[in-house]
Design a protein around this motif. Sequence first.
Motif, PDB file in Angstrom:
ATOM      1  N   ILE A  69      22.109 -12.715 -61.112  1.00  0.00           N
ATOM      2  CA  ILE A  69      21.459 -12.357 -62.368  1.00  0.00           C
ATOM      3  C   ILE A  69      20.590 -11.124 -62.156  1.00  0.00           C
ATOM      4  N   GLY A  70      19.770 -11.143 -61.135  1.00  0.00           N
ATOM      5  CA  GLY A  70      18.883 -10.016 -60.846  1.00  0.00           C
ATOM      6  C   GLY A  70      19.605  -8.744 -60.509  1.00  0.00           C
ATOM      7  N   ALA A  71      20.808  -8.844 -59.919  1.00  0.00           N
ATOM      8  CA  ALA A  71      21.583  -7.669 -59.517  1.00  0.00           C
ATOM      9  C   ALA A  71      22.461  -7.125 -60.643  1.00  0.00           C
ATOM     10  N   GLY A  72      22.504  -7.822 -61.786  1.00  0.00           N
ATOM     11  CA  GLY A  72      23.307  -7.363 -62.902  1.00  0.00           C
ATOM     12  C   GLY A  72      24.756  -7.819 -62.876  1.00  0.00           C
ATOM     13  N   ASP A  73      25.100  -8.735 -61.958  1.00  0.00           N
ATOM     14  CA  ASP A  73      26.464  -9.279 -61.927  1.00  0.00           C
ATOM     15  C   ASP A  73      26.721 -10.221 -63.100  1.00  0.00           C
ATOM     16  N   LEU A  74      25.641 -10.714 -63.680  1.00  0.00           N
ATOM     17  CA  LEU A  74      25.717 -11.587 -64.845  1.00  0.00           C
ATOM     18  C   LEU A  74      24.875 -10.953 -65.952  1.00  0.00           C
ATOM     19  N   ASN A  75      25.329 -11.069 -67.168  1.00  0.00           N
ATOM     20  CA  ASN A  75      24.691 -10.419 -68.302  1.00  0.00           C
ATOM     21  C   ASN A  75      23.583 -11.301 -68.857  1.00  0.00           C
ATOM     22  N   ALA A  76      22.381 -11.118 -68.351  1.00  0.00           N
ATOM     23  CA  ALA A  76      21.245 -11.956 -68.760  1.00  0.00           C
ATOM     24  C   ALA A  76      20.470 -11.356 -69.919  1.00  0.00           C
ATOM     25  N   GLY A  77      20.993 -10.356 -70.535  1.00  0.00           N
ATOM     26  CA  GLY A  77      20.278  -9.883 -71.714  1.00  0.00           C
ATOM     27  C   GLY A  77      20.325  -8.444 -71.843  1.00  0.00           C
TER      28      GLY A  77
END
Length: 77
Positions: A69-77
């Motif tokens: 999440i922190g690395a941008g591999d998942l779209n958290a917003g």
Amino acid sequence: MPDNYSLGELEKFISKLIPNGDPVWPRAVSYIDEIPQEDRKFKPHKELRAQIRARLAIRHSPRSLGMAIGAGDLNAG
């Protein structure tokens, strides 16, 4: 759940964070789906967890859920 609304396990929430059109996700799902039932080392209700972990494992820089999440591999917003 992290959004305080959704029911289910964390992996269900995380699956919603996978970017639309992600080219790796279908491959990760297919990889897990192709493992014969008798060879699987996870319980049937944990299939989504295995798919998400497979997706994260085949990224250029594999990360844990939180790090992804922190690395941008998942779209958290």
